[in-house]
Design an enzyme around this catalytic site. Structure first.
Site, short mmCIF file in Angstrom:
data_model
loop_
_atom_site.label_atom_id
_atom_site.label_comp_id
_atom_site.label_asym_id
_atom_site.label_seq_id
_atom_site.Cartn_x
_atom_site.Cartn_y
_atom_site.Cartn_z
N ASP A 127 -14.08 -5.77 -3.43
CA ASP A 127 -14.14 -5.93 -2.03
C ASP A 127 -15.61 -6.13 -1.60
O ASP A 127 -16.66 -5.77 -1.76
CB ASP A 127 -13.88 -4.38 -1.65
CG ASP A 127 -12.62 -3.94 -1.88
OD1 ASP A 127 -11.68 -4.72 -2.14
OD2 ASP A 127 -12.21 -2.63 -1.64
N ASP A 176 0.98 -1.21 -0.24
CA ASP A 176 -0.16 -0.02 -0.11
C ASP A 176 0.86 1.28 0.02
O ASP A 176 1.67 1.35 0.75
CB ASP A 176 -0.90 -0.02 1.45
CG ASP A 176 -2.02 -1.18 1.21
OD1 ASP A 176 -2.34 -1.73 0.36
OD2 ASP A 176 -2.51 -1.37 2.37
#
Lengths: 215, 264
Positions: B131, B12
């Site tokens: 997601d 990330d």
């Protein structure tokens, strides 16, 4: 000094290929990413990469007047086709409802059948994506210092079916054996991506840079 | 023997640094992305995924710079996700050296974008990120819904139906994250993973919740995933990618053993 042309015809990630070659080439190698027929014909060695669909590939080659240039190069100098650059060398591809290719190597490009399973009966996904073993089917200068069965990175839904077994240089298993590398005289071509296959791939590119095209 | 199952460390990246937080809070710094990517490559990572979580669009150039630097030194497939909304965004990332892009929110807002992207660049470089969160009550038939905005915004879309539709539109791979498990270290949502893997014919990457090496193996063996993605267990030195592979191999999973470095 050696000049190496990477054929640029707008299909996919040429930077990956040229970056990987730069990484293993010594200072005496000049890499040209180009679509200029004169530069390609003048180069000592030629790399023909490509990802994407075969119809676009063939129409771009034709538009840029590179089809005959490639035919010429495959007769005369060390030539490395990668992925779509391998497919384009064959007679014909089943992709995009059937496309005539360059007809330099006898054979057909076919789609992996639906419903393929592995030895354990698990469903095999398409595209064939990831690291698979390449078994060397003939001795070849480009296999130098690469262990038989080394894993290379693949990502494709179509594969080469050779008309004759004589030119099969590498074989890989995905619901059955398919030709993952072919070789004829000064031409070598791979289904997998040496530029994305870490050490084994870099070794192959290094071998290509050092190859004079003889067996 | 045949195709190896893949281990994919995920970085990330925010404002040019690798960060990791638990469910988007408590963000910790985990280093320079180029150095971290090189380390994972040396440990035997099969691919690397960058997720750009830079808040401001002004700093988008930093991820391009990161990808470009990594692509000059690391010769394995690279995926970039986060903020991919247009064909130009995809081209920018591919030209920087990415091999695939992850599309998430933009696919939900306009599914046709996935079709356009696949037609333009080929399915092989289009990863649709899903997601999903479990929305069924205890005892009911299991059901998962697609969420966006880091799991805060429901969409009403059923996760399995959505995955099938995205593959139909040209997605070449699915990156599946359980928002219930992400950051928890409780392991993948194996039922969700299995359900999606059974529903589609393209490779599925399981993500969200890895806390130990058995979780990775479970994702492959029970979840039927083709690849497993993890961040925290690698970032903070709990385990190397090499240890993860050795453990997976000990549970009978086929993994890639690294080849010797090119001869000098």
């Amino acid at each position: 000094m050696t000049t190496l042309a990477v054929i640029d015809y707008g299909m996919g990630n040429l930077h990956s290929v040229s970056k990987a070659i730069e990484h293993v080439a010594d200072a005496g190698v000049v890499i040209k990413v180009t679509s200029d027929p004169a530069q390609i014909l003048a180069a000592d060695k030629v790399v023909f990469p490509g990802v994407g669909a075969i119809r676009d590939c063939m129409s771009e080659l034709h538009r840029l007047e590179l089809d005959d240039v490639i035919r010429e190069c495959t007769k005369t100098k060390p030539f490395l086709g990668v992925c779509l650059g391998m497919h384009a060398l064959l007679d014909r591809s089943e992709e995009n409802e059937g496309i005539d290719c360059l007809g330099i190597i006898e054979g057909t490009v076919r789609r992996f059948a639906k419903g393929l399973t592995d030895d354990a009966g698990e469903k095999l996904k398409i595209p064939h994506m990831g690291w698979n073993e390449v078994f060397q089917m003939m001795p070849h200068p480009l296999w130098k210092d690469i262990e038989d069965g080394s894993r290379f990175y693949f990502v494709h839904s179509y594969y080469v079916e050779m008309a004759k077994p004589d030119f099969i240089a590498g074989s890989t298993n995905y619901g059955g054996a398919f030709t993952s590398a072919l070789a004829r005289e000064n031409v070598f071509a791979l289904q997998c991506h040496p530029e994305k296959s870490q050490h084994a791939g870099l070794q192959l590119l290094k071998n290509f840079i050092g190859w004079d095209g003889s067996l | 023997m045949g195709l190896a199952k893949r281990i994919i460390p995920c970085l990330d990246v925010r404002d040019g640094r690798v960060v990791k937080g638990v469910q988007f809070v408590d963000i910790r710094d985990a280093g320079d992305p180029v150095e971290v990517a090189k380390r994972y490559d040396e440990q035997g990572a099969d691919e690397i995924t960058f997720l750009d979580i830079t808040a401001s669009s002004d700093n988008r150039d930093t991820i391009v710079d990161v990808v470009s630097k990594v692509a000059g030194q690391v010769f394995i497939p690279l995926t970039v996700g986060g903020g991919i909304r247009t064909v130009d965004d995809i081209r920018l990332m591919l030209n920087a050296g990415a091999d695939k892009v992850g599309i998430n929110t933009a696919a939900v807002s306009r599914p046709e974008f996935v079709r356009e992207a696949a037609e333009k660049f080929g399915s092989q470089c289009i990863v649709v990120s899903i997601d999903a969160k479990c929305t069924s009550a205890e005892g009911e038939q299991k059901k998962w819904e697609i969420f966006t905005h880091g799991g805060r915004k429901g969409t009403g879309l059923d996760a399995i139906e959505w995955a099938i539709r995205m593959v139909d539109y040209g997605a070449g791979e699915i990156l599946l994250t359980s928002m219930d498990r992400d950051g928890t270290r409780d392991g993948f949502d194996l039922e969700l993973t299995r359900a999606i893997c059974d529903a589609v014919d393209v490779p599925v990457i399981a993500s969200g919740g890895v806390g130990n090496l058995d979780h990775l193996a479970d994702g492959i063996i029970e979840g039927k995933a083709d690849a497993v993605l993890a961040a925290s267990i690698f970032h903070f030195g709990d385990h190397t990618v090499g240890e993860a592979k050795a453990h997976m191999a000990s549970r009978g999973i086929e993994v890639r053993r690294m080849a010797a470095k090119p001869s000098a």
